[in-house]
Design an enzyme around this catalytic site. Structure first.
Site, PDB file in Angstrom:
ATOM      1  N   CYS A  23       0.844  -1.196   0.000  1.00  0.00           N
ATOM      2  CA  CYS A  23       0.000   0.000   0.000  1.00  0.00           C
ATOM      3  C   CYS A  23       0.876   1.241   0.000  1.00  0.00           C
ATOM      4  O   CYS A  23       2.104   1.163   0.010  1.00  0.00           O
ATOM      5  CB  CYS A  23      -0.926   0.006   1.209  1.00  0.00           C
ATOM      6  SG  CYS A  23      -0.040   0.092   2.781  1.00  0.00           S
ATOM      7  N   ASP A 424      -5.163  11.317 -31.002  1.00  0.00           N
ATOM      8  CA  ASP A 424      -4.305  11.089 -32.162  1.00  0.00           C
ATOM      9  C   ASP A 424      -5.214  11.062 -33.387  1.00  0.00           C
ATOM     10  O   ASP A 424      -6.426  10.859 -33.264  1.00  0.00           O
ATOM     11  CB  ASP A 424      -3.577   9.753 -32.004  1.00  0.00           C
ATOM     12  CG  ASP A 424      -2.804   9.356 -33.257  1.00  0.00           C
ATOM     13  OD1 ASP A 424      -2.047  10.199 -33.767  1.00  0.00           O
ATOM     14  OD2 ASP A 424      -3.003   8.223 -33.721  1.00  0.00           O
ATOM     15  N   ASP A 621      -3.580   4.893 -30.984  1.00  0.00           N
ATOM     16  CA  ASP A 621      -3.539   3.475 -31.344  1.00  0.00           C
ATOM     17  C   ASP A 621      -2.163   3.010 -31.782  1.00  0.00           C
ATOM     18  O   ASP A 621      -1.951   1.822 -31.958  1.00  0.00           O
ATOM     19  CB  ASP A 621      -4.526   3.190 -32.482  1.00  0.00           C
ATOM     20  CG  ASP A 621      -4.010   3.679 -33.821  1.00  0.00           C
ATOM     21  OD1 ASP A 621      -3.469   4.806 -33.870  1.00  0.00           O
ATOM     22  OD2 ASP A 621      -4.147   2.944 -34.816  1.00  0.00           O
ATOM     23  N   ASP A 625       2.324   6.515 -30.049  1.00  0.00           N
ATOM     24  CA  ASP A 625       1.461   7.149 -29.052  1.00  0.00           C
ATOM     25  C   ASP A 625       1.775   6.694 -27.631  1.00  0.00           C
ATOM     26  O   ASP A 625       1.223   7.254 -26.671  1.00  0.00           O
ATOM     27  CB  ASP A 625      -0.015   6.834 -29.349  1.00  0.00           C
ATOM     28  CG  ASP A 625      -0.482   7.425 -30.664  1.00  0.00           C
ATOM     29  OD1 ASP A 625      -0.029   8.531 -31.005  1.00  0.00           O
ATOM     30  OD2 ASP A 625      -1.287   6.776 -31.359  1.00  0.00           O
TER      31      ASP A 625
END
Length: 733
Positions: A23, A424, A621, A625
């Site tokens: 954590c 994009d 995609d 990117d």
């Protein structure tokens, strides 16, 4: 922590793989332990990847860093610079085995409780309950005792400590009651075992999400060719890429992936550089032009002088950007851990005061113990541990059925507050494949006639532009071609109907002495729109212009309009030309456009938007990117694109429909709201229940039932998400 600082130029960077963190409070303890080592100037821990980045003076041994973490209870190993991620092959038993074993042992304990709701008496003998619960408590639950002990030793609290305290209270009370009232007491073994098993399930889901964070880096590393064909005199020698040096001359054959960054010495070809630029069309390359490692060579052979290798290549820089941007920490879980650090000592004080108060009040130590344990049982964080994972499972499950894959809790928590969506262009808002958009014949020629001639030249080519011509020429009578030849980097040529024809770039037309004439204005207009223009030339005379471009997706305009109607700002970031970007933006109603940007520039622009206070979603995609997807508040990857884009993103849209972006934001908002509701009720039960238990108004039986009811209510609330439906209802074929 060291207060003296040294210039960054004299510091060494060390990366450690840390185990045992569960954590945000663990992150703080690891950073604190590292910063206490003499000579360490800074330490930053990424819980998602379980890595610690340390800046230290060069004389600080890595053994000192490892020893500090071992002492703190977090074993670590040093990761060598530029080393690829280790293969994701589990060693020994599978990661899910504690959940499976816990379920098998807990089920017989829980079933009698369920049967009791219907009047069935299925209660197991006390000794059998003890036999089943003990391995769950002390073998499967050992990790919670270790984590709780480390937190106590550090003077803080965390979820592990809450689980250890609550389950130990239920287990200990059960053993005590078995001893005092054999065969007649109500036992709480099912509570302790169920809490541990369910929390282990949540931990398993968390670990699975963490493992996925390294998939993006593996996918990027997979793009690096393992060997290069180096020229040694007149001989080509295959050598490992790691042995290639700056200045070496590399031979790249047609269809090969370019192994290094370099400059073309000889040869002409087209190179698919979508990896770097996002350009949907292959780029012509010739002597003096630069090529990028990882790009794919098309039809011509090239010789390339190496200008960058190893960590200095463009691909390696992209990998580093993805690594540095993937610092994922779940905001809500940080809040839970901070509250837990205060909640634990408060519960302990309440339990101690309850015991002391009742003992002083009536002198009955057993009643005092029962009431004190009731405080601990009602405070057992079952609902607190279930609130986030159960809601996450419900939300991600219903989203997946609608075509939205949400991969981690941080993406889910952040997406609900998105104020800017940056798209994009190629493959995201457009189909990502070149199409023949315009055929402009010269005077005296028809569209069908010149298209027949162009198709004849392209008949045997696999180039994307050739396929676009052949697709448009379907239905026309095919013509034969003789002496067909590819002109690398320029076009194609051949004899059609007795005439010498060529189809290619403006440069090829100039070489053939073709005067642009009346077609010059059309060529300029189409080029300004971002089109790729080819010239069809016969015997030095231009017959036609063929223009190629990328077509908009049918749902792109609706997707942008839907986001804008919700008050979300839309932006386009693309590696394509300004003309192509402007045409697409105008058609979609996007007013903010950044064109001709490289991957690093995309990531920098995303970071600029975030620096202005925006919560930014980036939708892309391509491999190019990946840095922007990782740098965004939340990344959305279009399915059907590069695998690395999907791995770098927090959300994958399983259909290539941009309308799913708005749907993803909506399901995120609803799921995030359910998580907050679940945490509210989990805390509310404790806030109300602890005082009641302390004043003797809740015995452990009722406290256990309240604890179970809190869990049921949290799960039931999460399951209401199943009714959600998105607006993008079309189903992909």
């Amino acid at each position: 922590m060291n207060t003296a600082t040294a210039p960054s130029s004299v510091l060494s960077d060390v990366t450690l793989q840390v185990s045992g963190m569960t954590c945000a409070s663990c992150v703080r303890r690891v950073e604190k332990a590292l910063q206490a080592v003499p000579g360490v100037q800074a330490a930053s821990v990424n819980l998602a990847t379980e890595k610690a980045s340390v800046q230290a003076l060069p004389n600080v041994p890595t053994s000192a860093l490892k020893a500090a973490l071992d002492k703190a209870g977090y074993p670590a190993t040093v990761i060598e610079a530029n080393a690829p991620p280790p293969p994701d092959v589990p060693a020994g038993l599978p990661a899910w085995w504690p959940v499976a074993v816990g379920g098998v042992l807990t089920l017989p304990l829980v079933l009698p409780m369920v049967g009791g709701l219907f009047g069935a008496m299925w209660m197991l003998p006390g000794w059998l309950q003890l036999l089943l619960a003990t391995p769950v408590q002390f073998v499967l639950g050992a990790r919670f005792y270790r984590g709780g002990w480390h937190a106590l030793r550090d003077g803080s609290g965390n979820m592990d400590l809450l689980v250890a305290l609550g389950t130990s209270a239920a287990y200990g009370l059960s053993v005590f009651l078995m001893w005092r009232h054999p065969g007649h007491a109500h036992l709480y073994f099912e509570g302790s075992a169920a809490v541990i098993t369910l929390v282990l399930l949540g931990k398993f889901l968390e670990q699975r999400a963490k493992r996925q964070t390294t998939d993006a880096i593996r996918a990027l590393n997979a793009l690096r060719p393992s060997t290069a064909r180096v020229l040694r005199g007149d001989t080509e020698v295959d050598v490992p890429v790691a042995e290639v040096r700056v200045g070496d001359v590399v031979s790249v054959r047609p269809g090969d992936r370019i192994p290094v960054d370099g400059e073309v010495l000889s040869g002409r070809s087209h190179v698919d550089e979508s990896l770097i630029t996002g350009e949907s069309l292959p780029v012509a390359k010739g002597p003096g032009e630069r090529v990028t490692g990882g790009a794919i060579n098309a039809e011509g052979a090239l010789t390339v002088r190496t200008t960058a290798v190893g960590a200095e290549t463009a691909l390696a820089r992209i990998i580093r950007m993805v690594e540095s941007a993937q610092a994922a920490k779940a905001p809500i879980q940080r809040v839970v851990d901070r509250v837990s650090a205060v909640f634990v000592p408060v519960v302990l004080v309440c339990a101690a005061l309850t015991f002391a108060g009742w003992w002083l009040h009536n002198g009955d130590a057993e009643a005092a113990l029962v009431n004190a344990v009731a405080v601990l049982v009602i405070a057992c964080p079952c609902a607190l541990g279930l609130a986030t994972p159960t809601t996450l499972m419900a939300g991600t499950g219903v989203a997946a059925r609608q075509g939205i894959l949400i991969k981690d809790a941080e993406a889910l928590e952040l997406a609900h507050g998105v104020t800017v969506v940056a798209f994009d262009k190629t493959g995201t808002l457009t189909v990502g494949q070149p199409t023949l958009t315009d055929v402009v014949p010269a005077a005296g020629h028809t569209r069908e006639a010149v298209l027949q001639l162009a198709a004849a030249l392209q008949r045997s080519s696999s180039h994307p532009l050739a396929q676009a011509v052949l697709a448009e020429a379907r239905g026309l009578t095919p013509l034969s071609v003789d002496q067909a030849e590819a002109l690398p980097g320029r076009g194609v040529a051949g004899l059609v109907q007795g005439r010498r024809l060529a189809l290619g770039s403006a440069r090829l037309a100039q070489e053939l002495g073709a005067a642009a004439g009346p077609l010059a204005a059309e060529a300029e207009r189409l080029t300004a729109q971002g089109r790729t223009v080819s010239w069809l030339v016969a015997d030095g005379t231009p017959l036609a212009l063929l223009a190629f471009g990328d077509r908009l997706k049918d749902t792109a305009a609706a997707a942008v309009a839907q986001l804008q109607s919700r008050g979300i700002r839309t932006v386009m970031l693309t590696g394509d030309s300004r003309g192509a970007a402007a045409g697409v933006a105008q058609a979609l109603g996007i007013t903010e456009v950044h064109a001709e940007v490289l991957p690093g520039d995309k990531a920098a622009l995303v970071q600029q938007l975030r620096a202005g206070g925006a919560v930014v979603a980036f939708v892309g995609d391509g491999i190019n990117d990946a840095p922007a997807l990782a740098a965004a508040s939340v990344g959305f990857a279009m399915a059907g694109g590069a695998d690395v884009a999907s791995e770098a993103a927090g959300v994958t849209l399983m259909r290539g429909d941009p309308r799913l972006v708005a749907d993803a934001l909506d399901v995120s908002r609803r799921t995030y709201a359910k998580i907050r509701q679940g945490l509210f009720w989990a805390f509310a039960y404790n806030v109300v229940g602890i005082p009641l238990a302390a004043f003797g108004l809740l015995n452990p039986v009722i406290a256990g039932a309240a604890m179970a009811f809190s869990s049921v209510s949290v799960v039931a609330n999460a399951l209401t998400l199943k009714r959600w439906r998105g607006t993008a209802t079309e189903v992909s074929a």
